[in-house]
Design a protein around this motif. Sequence first.
Motif, PDB file in Angstrom:
ATOM      1  N   PRO A 280      31.582 -72.581  42.402  1.00 18.21           N
ATOM      2  CA  PRO A 280      30.360 -73.391  42.337  1.00 18.21           C
ATOM      3  C   PRO A 280      29.236 -72.779  43.177  1.00 18.21           C
ATOM      4  N   LEU A 281      28.013 -72.942  42.701  1.00 12.72           N
ATOM      5  CA  LEU A 281      26.856 -72.459  43.440  1.00 12.72           C
ATOM      6  C   LEU A 281      26.516 -73.438  44.564  1.00 12.72           C
ATOM      7  N   PRO A 282      25.940 -72.945  45.656  1.00 18.42           N
ATOM      8  CA  PRO A 282      25.527 -73.846  46.742  1.00 18.42           C
ATOM      9  C   PRO A 282      24.549 -74.906  46.226  1.00 18.42           C
ATOM     10  N   ALA A 283      24.648 -76.100  46.754  1.00 16.58           N
ATOM     11  CA  ALA A 283      23.840 -77.231  46.298  1.00 16.58           C
ATOM     12  C   ALA A 283      22.345 -77.009  46.509  1.00 16.58           C
ATOM     13  N   ASP A 284      21.977 -76.199  47.508  1.00 17.69           N
ATOM     14  CA  ASP A 284      20.554 -76.007  47.789  1.00 17.69           C
ATOM     15  C   ASP A 284      19.912 -74.911  46.936  1.00 17.69           C
ATOM     16  N   TRP A 285      20.653 -74.266  46.049  1.00 20.11           N
ATOM     17  CA  TRP A 285      20.075 -73.280  45.143  1.00 20.11           C
ATOM     18  C   TRP A 285      19.384 -74.007  43.994  1.00 20.11           C
ATOM     19  N   GLN A 286      18.171 -73.586  43.690  1.00 15.97           N
ATOM     20  CA  GLN A 286      17.367 -74.238  42.658  1.00 15.97           C
ATOM     21  C   GLN A 286      17.288 -73.369  41.409  1.00 15.97           C
ATOM     22  N   GLU A 287      17.122 -73.991  40.265  1.00 14.07           N
ATOM     23  CA  GLU A 287      16.950 -73.286  38.994  1.00 14.07           C
ATOM     24  C   GLU A 287      15.751 -72.345  39.103  1.00 14.07           C
ATOM     25  N   GLY A 288      15.930 -71.107  38.709  1.00 14.70           N
ATOM     26  CA  GLY A 288      14.856 -70.122  38.745  1.00 14.70           C
ATOM     27  C   GLY A 288      14.691 -69.419  40.079  1.00 14.70           C
ATOM     28  N   GLN A 289      15.467 -69.803  41.075  1.00 16.60           N
ATOM     29  CA  GLN A 289      15.371 -69.191  42.396  1.00 16.60           C
ATOM     30  C   GLN A 289      15.825 -67.738  42.325  1.00 16.60           C
ATOM     31  N   GLN A 290      15.116 -66.844  42.999  1.00 19.45           N
ATOM     32  CA  GLN A 290      15.499 -65.446  43.034  1.00 19.45           C
ATOM     33  C   GLN A 290      16.678 -65.248  43.974  1.00 19.45           C
ATOM     34  N   LEU A 291      17.583 -64.363  43.577  1.00 17.26           N
ATOM     35  CA  LEU A 291      18.755 -64.049  44.380  1.00 17.26           C
ATOM     36  C   LEU A 291      18.852 -62.539  44.542  1.00 17.26           C
ATOM     37  N   ARG A 292      19.538 -62.103  45.552  1.00 20.68           N
ATOM     38  CA  ARG A 292      19.825 -60.683  45.744  1.00 20.68           C
ATOM     39  C   ARG A 292      21.308 -60.486  45.414  1.00 20.68           C
ATOM     40  N   VAL A 293      21.581 -59.596  44.473  1.00 19.24           N
ATOM     41  CA  VAL A 293      22.954 -59.354  44.026  1.00 19.24           C
ATOM     42  C   VAL A 293      23.340 -57.932  44.413  1.00 19.24           C
ATOM     43  N   GLU A 294      24.506 -57.775  45.020  1.00 14.35           N
ATOM     44  CA  GLU A 294      24.994 -56.460  45.405  1.00 14.35           C
ATOM     45  C   GLU A 294      26.388 -56.250  44.838  1.00 14.35           C
ATOM     46  N   LYS A 295      26.685 -55.014  44.500  1.00 16.04           N
ATOM     47  CA  LYS A 295      28.004 -54.671  43.990  1.00 16.04           C
ATOM     48  C   LYS A 295      29.039 -54.805  45.113  1.00 16.04           C
ATOM     49  N   ALA A 296      30.131 -55.495  44.822  1.00 13.05           N
ATOM     50  CA  ALA A 296      31.202 -55.659  45.802  1.00 13.05           C
ATOM     51  C   ALA A 296      32.019 -54.375  45.860  1.00 13.05           C
ATOM     52  N   GLU A 297      32.453 -54.036  47.040  1.00  9.36           N
ATOM     53  CA  GLU A 297      33.249 -52.828  47.221  1.00  9.36           C
ATOM     54  C   GLU A 297      34.728 -53.081  46.974  1.00  9.36           C
ATOM     55  N   GLY A 298      35.110 -54.302  46.762  1.00  8.41           N
ATOM     56  CA  GLY A 298      36.510 -54.614  46.526  1.00  8.41           C
ATOM     57  C   GLY A 298      37.131 -55.343  47.706  1.00  8.41           C
ATOM     58  N   GLU A 299      38.208 -55.988  47.436  1.00 10.15           N
ATOM     59  CA  GLU A 299      38.924 -56.742  48.461  1.00 10.15           C
ATOM     60  C   GLU A 299      39.837 -55.803  49.242  1.00 10.15           C
ATOM     61  N   PRO A 300      40.068 -56.098  50.520  1.00  6.75           N
ATOM     62  CA  PRO A 300      40.999 -55.257  51.286  1.00  6.75           C
ATOM     63  C   PRO A 300      42.422 -55.424  50.749  1.00  6.75           C
ATOM     64  N   THR A 301      43.193 -54.366  50.856  1.00  2.21           N
ATOM     65  CA  THR A 301      44.588 -54.424  50.418  1.00  2.21           C
ATOM     66  C   THR A 301      45.429 -55.142  51.468  1.00  2.21           C
ATOM     67  N   VAL A 302      46.611 -55.540  51.090  1.00  5.03           N
ATOM     68  CA  VAL A 302      47.543 -56.180  52.032  1.00  5.03           C
ATOM     69  C   VAL A 302      47.833 -55.231  53.188  1.00  5.03           C
ATOM     70  N   GLU A 303      47.986 -53.962  52.885  1.00  3.79           N
ATOM     71  CA  GLU A 303      48.268 -52.968  53.926  1.00  3.79           C
ATOM     72  C   GLU A 303      47.120 -52.858  54.923  1.00  3.79           C
ATOM     73  N   GLU A 304      45.869 -52.916  54.427  1.00  2.00           N
ATOM     74  CA  GLU A 304      44.710 -52.849  55.318  1.00  2.00           C
ATOM     75  C   GLU A 304      44.637 -54.082  56.212  1.00  2.00           C
ATOM     76  N   ILE A 305      44.923 -55.224  55.646  1.00  2.00           N
ATOM     77  CA  ILE A 305      44.918 -56.468  56.438  1.00  2.00           C
ATOM     78  C   ILE A 305      46.005 -56.417  57.501  1.00  2.00           C
ATOM     79  N   ASP A 306      47.214 -55.994  57.119  1.00  2.00           N
ATOM     80  CA  ASP A 306      48.318 -55.874  58.085  1.00  2.00           C
ATOM     81  C   ASP A 306      47.956 -54.895  59.198  1.00  2.00           C
TER      82      ASP A 306
END
Length: 71
Positions: free
Chosen positions: A16-42
């Motif tokens: 769900p989008l945050p409640a304070d976001w309004q229709e037509g509001q500009q957003l900044r979108v960035e490419k995600a680098e990926g989630e850390p692996t289990v090994e990285e977290i450990d």
Amino acid sequence: MVKAIVSHGGIHPLEPLPADWQEGQQLRVEKAEGEPTVEEIDRDFALLATMCEASEPVDEMQLERALREAF
């Protein structure tokens, strides 16, 4: 930050989008680098545990005092 995917040329939120976001509001979108692996977290938690074991009581007191002042 809202997680989303690109599908058929559009960006579609995966949660769900945050409640304070309004229709037509500009957003900044960035490419995600990926989630850390289990090994990285450990690895990170093992490093954190080692750092905590080596801490001195005076360091703990300074950290506690700084956290109290910050909040």
